[in-house]
Write a protein that holds these residues in place. Structure first.
Motif, PDB file in Angstrom:
ATOM      1  N   GLU A 146       0.829  -1.204   0.000  1.00 53.59           N
ATOM      2  CA  GLU A 146       0.000   0.000   0.000  1.00 53.59           C
ATOM      3  C   GLU A 146       0.866   1.258   0.000  1.00 53.59           C
ATOM      4  O   GLU A 146       0.580   2.230  -0.717  1.00 53.59           O
ATOM      5  CB  GLU A 146      -0.913  -0.004   1.223  1.00 53.59           C
ATOM      6  CG  GLU A 146      -1.914   1.134   1.268  1.00 53.59           C
ATOM      7  CD  GLU A 146      -2.949   1.033   0.174  1.00 53.59           C
ATOM      8  OE1 GLU A 146      -3.240   2.080  -0.446  1.00 53.59           O
ATOM      9  OE2 GLU A 146      -3.454  -0.078  -0.072  1.00 53.59           O
ATOM     10  N   LYS A 147       1.943   1.248   0.772  1.00 52.86           N
ATOM     11  CA  LYS A 147       2.844   2.404   0.812  1.00 52.86           C
ATOM     12  C   LYS A 147       3.566   2.585  -0.527  1.00 52.86           C
ATOM     13  O   LYS A 147       3.741   3.714  -1.000  1.00 52.86           O
ATOM     14  CB  LYS A 147       3.849   2.237   1.950  1.00 52.86           C
ATOM     15  CG  LYS A 147       3.226   2.309   3.337  1.00 52.86           C
ATOM     16  CD  LYS A 147       4.253   2.077   4.428  1.00 52.86           C
ATOM     17  CE  LYS A 147       3.612   2.120   5.814  1.00 52.86           C
ATOM     18  NZ  LYS A 147       4.583   1.853   6.896  1.00 52.86           N
ATOM     19  N   ALA A 148       3.982   1.462  -1.133  1.00 51.01           N
ATOM     20  CA  ALA A 148       4.631   1.544  -2.447  1.00 51.01           C
ATOM     21  C   ALA A 148       3.656   2.082  -3.490  1.00 51.01           C
ATOM     22  O   ALA A 148       4.031   2.884  -4.357  1.00 51.01           O
ATOM     23  CB  ALA A 148       5.143   0.164  -2.866  1.00 51.01           C
ATOM     24  N   LEU A 149       2.403   1.665  -3.403  1.00 53.18           N
ATOM     25  CA  LEU A 149       1.380   2.150  -4.332  1.00 53.18           C
ATOM     26  C   LEU A 149       1.180   3.662  -4.183  1.00 53.18           C
ATOM     27  O   LEU A 149       1.028   4.385  -5.180  1.00 53.18           O
ATOM     28  CB  LEU A 149       0.070   1.409  -4.073  1.00 53.18           C
ATOM     29  CG  LEU A 149      -1.124   1.792  -4.957  1.00 53.18           C
ATOM     30  CD1 LEU A 149      -0.805   1.555  -6.428  1.00 53.18           C
ATOM     31  CD2 LEU A 149      -2.363   1.006  -4.535  1.00 53.18           C
ATOM     32  N   MET A 205      -1.391  -6.700  -6.924  1.00 59.59           N
ATOM     33  CA  MET A 205      -0.623  -7.492  -5.969  1.00 59.59           C
ATOM     34  C   MET A 205      -1.121  -7.255  -4.548  1.00 59.59           C
ATOM     35  O   MET A 205      -1.259  -8.190  -3.750  1.00 59.59           O
ATOM     36  CB  MET A 205       0.865  -7.140  -6.074  1.00 59.59           C
ATOM     37  CG  MET A 205       1.751  -7.893  -5.097  1.00 59.59           C
ATOM     38  SD  MET A 205       3.486  -7.435  -5.299  1.00 59.59           S
ATOM     39  CE  MET A 205       3.443  -5.701  -4.871  1.00 59.59           C
ATOM     40  N   ARG A 206      -1.416  -5.999  -4.224  1.00 61.76           N
ATOM     41  CA  ARG A 206      -1.950  -5.683  -2.897  1.00 61.76           C
ATOM     42  C   ARG A 206      -3.269  -6.410  -2.656  1.00 61.76           C
ATOM     43  O   ARG A 206      -3.506  -6.973  -1.575  1.00 61.76           O
ATOM     44  CB  ARG A 206      -2.139  -4.186  -2.759  1.00 61.76           C
ATOM     45  CG  ARG A 206      -2.734  -3.745  -1.420  1.00 61.76           C
ATOM     46  CD  ARG A 206      -3.487  -2.445  -1.556  1.00 61.76           C
ATOM     47  NE  ARG A 206      -4.583  -2.561  -2.504  1.00 61.76           N
ATOM     48  CZ  ARG A 206      -5.294  -1.522  -2.939  1.00 61.76           C
ATOM     49  NH1 ARG A 206      -4.998  -0.303  -2.543  1.00 61.76           N
ATOM     50  NH2 ARG A 206      -6.281  -1.709  -3.799  1.00 61.76           N
ATOM     51  N   ASP A 207      -4.147  -6.420  -3.668  1.00 55.37           N
ATOM     52  CA  ASP A 207      -5.423  -7.117  -3.531  1.00 55.37           C
ATOM     53  C   ASP A 207      -5.211  -8.614  -3.328  1.00 55.37           C
ATOM     54  O   ASP A 207      -5.920  -9.252  -2.538  1.00 55.37           O
ATOM     55  CB  ASP A 207      -6.292  -6.862  -4.765  1.00 55.37           C
ATOM     56  CG  ASP A 207      -6.744  -5.416  -4.868  1.00 55.37           C
ATOM     57  OD1 ASP A 207      -6.628  -4.680  -3.861  1.00 55.37           O
ATOM     58  OD2 ASP A 207      -7.189  -5.012  -5.960  1.00 55.37           O
ATOM     59  N   ASP A 208      -4.248  -9.186  -4.056  1.00 49.32           N
ATOM     60  CA  ASP A 208      -3.937 -10.608  -3.869  1.00 49.32           C
ATOM     61  C   ASP A 208      -3.410 -10.868  -2.457  1.00 49.32           C
ATOM     62  O   ASP A 208      -3.732 -11.900  -1.842  1.00 49.32           O
ATOM     63  CB  ASP A 208      -2.911 -11.068  -4.903  1.00 49.32           C
ATOM     64  CG  ASP A 208      -3.532 -11.269  -6.281  1.00 49.32           C
ATOM     65  OD1 ASP A 208      -4.772 -11.304  -6.377  1.00 49.32           O
ATOM     66  OD2 ASP A 208      -2.769 -11.391  -7.261  1.00 49.32           O
ATOM     67  N   LEU A 209      -2.583  -9.970  -1.965  1.00 47.30           N
ATOM     68  CA  LEU A 209      -2.067 -10.114  -0.596  1.00 47.30           C
ATOM     69  C   LEU A 209      -3.207 -10.110   0.419  1.00 47.30           C
ATOM     70  O   LEU A 209      -3.212 -10.899   1.376  1.00 47.30           O
ATOM     71  CB  LEU A 209      -1.074  -8.992  -0.287  1.00 47.30           C
ATOM     72  CG  LEU A 209       0.310  -9.116  -0.936  1.00 47.30           C
ATOM     73  CD1 LEU A 209       1.038  -7.778  -0.912  1.00 47.30           C
ATOM     74  CD2 LEU A 209       1.148 -10.173  -0.223  1.00 47.30           C
ATOM     75  N   ILE A 213       1.952 -13.533  -6.585  1.00 52.74           N
ATOM     76  CA  ILE A 213       2.554 -12.411  -5.853  1.00 52.74           C
ATOM     77  C   ILE A 213       4.072 -12.459  -5.976  1.00 52.74           C
ATOM     78  O   ILE A 213       4.727 -11.427  -6.208  1.00 52.74           O
ATOM     79  CB  ILE A 213       2.122 -12.450  -4.375  1.00 52.74           C
ATOM     80  CG1 ILE A 213       0.609 -12.209  -4.264  1.00 52.74           C
ATOM     81  CG2 ILE A 213       2.891 -11.407  -3.557  1.00 52.74           C
ATOM     82  CD1 ILE A 213       0.038 -12.496  -2.889  1.00 52.74           C
ATOM     83  N   LEU A 214       4.633 -13.657  -5.827  1.00 53.22           N
ATOM     84  CA  LEU A 214       6.083 -13.808  -5.991  1.00 53.22           C
ATOM     85  C   LEU A 214       6.517 -13.344  -7.386  1.00 53.22           C
ATOM     86  O   LEU A 214       7.502 -12.612  -7.535  1.00 53.22           O
ATOM     87  CB  LEU A 214       6.489 -15.269  -5.781  1.00 53.22           C
ATOM     88  CG  LEU A 214       6.482 -15.805  -4.349  1.00 53.22           C
ATOM     89  CD1 LEU A 214       6.741 -17.307  -4.351  1.00 53.22           C
ATOM     90  CD2 LEU A 214       7.532 -15.097  -3.502  1.00 53.22           C
TER      91      LEU A 214
END
Length: 229
Positions: free
Chosen positions: A97-100, A119-123, A146-147
């Motif tokens: 989220e911070k990177a986004l 990727m955040r949603d998958d996490l 994600i990887l």
């Protein structure tokens, strides 16, 4: 009076030449500052994604280990382990989220923020599945995606940093006049990321298709996944 006007004109010409030199120096300083800012942004994102990759790999390995235990043999300690993995995954989600936020604030890239958002949603999805001790095929498939996303982001950012170092001398010669804001990543990197995003949509669709009996999904979790795609 004629001599005075000629003298004043010479002084004005000299002042104008000095102003033009000062303008060129300031533009060069501004260009260097923008290049440094872009380099710092690339390095900060690469470092963040590298840390996320290391932490998520540990979560993935833990999920695979739990998944190898037959469901009928799983005990409370295994469920507690899954909940702990969910907590770790949630922390990685906060880093995403911070990177986004950084990418959106920078504003020049389209596909990279989209990749990080997915990727955040998958996490978040993996976190919820681990919280209920679901360590099955779909959970592991999400973790693999994600990887892969993290590895692609890291590789793209590393290439951009290398390209920036190689082009610094050329840019210094070419960027005379008004300095321009340079995008965080170039258009080719954007297109490559879009291709990777589409590839993951296709692969996820096939993965979900294998879990569905018939032509229509009835399981709410699978329906949510399909709506996300």
């Amino acid at each position: 009076k004629a001599q005075q006007r000629e003298k004043d004109s010479d002084q004005q010409d000299k002042a104008l030449a000095e102003l033009l030199k000062a303008k060129d120096r300031l533009e060069e300083i501004l260009r260097q500052l923008r290049e440094e800012e872009r380099g710092l942004m690339l390095a900060a994102l690469e470092s963040r994604f590298r840390e996320m990759l290391a932490r998520h790999l540990a979560v993935y390995n833990g999920t695979v280990a739990l998944g190898q235990i037959p469901e009928e043999r799983r005990e409370d300690r295994h469920r507690a382990r899954a909940i702990d993995l969910a907590r770790q995954e949630s922390e990685i989600g906060l880093m995403a989220e911070k990177a986004l936020t950084l990418l959106k604030d920078e504003g020049s890239s389209v596909s990279f923020p989209e990749a990080v958002e997915q990727m955040r949603d998958d996490l978040m999805t993996v976190t919820r599945r681990l919280e209920r001790a679901d360590v099955g095929e779909l959970t592991q498939a999400l973790e693999k995606d994600i990887l892969e996303s993290l590895e692609e982001l890291i590789l793209s950012l590393q290439k951009e940093m290398e390209k920036q170092q190689q082009q610094q001398g050329q840019q210094q010669q070419q960027q005379q006049g008004q300095p321009q804001n340079q995008a965080l990543v170039d258009e080719l990197a954007e297109l490559k990321m879009l291709r990777a995003l589409q590839y993951r949509v296709n692969r996820r669709t096939r993965q979900l298709g294998r879990l569905i009996d018939g032509e229509q999904a009835s399981d709410p979790d699978l329906i949510n996944q399909l709506q996300g795609l």
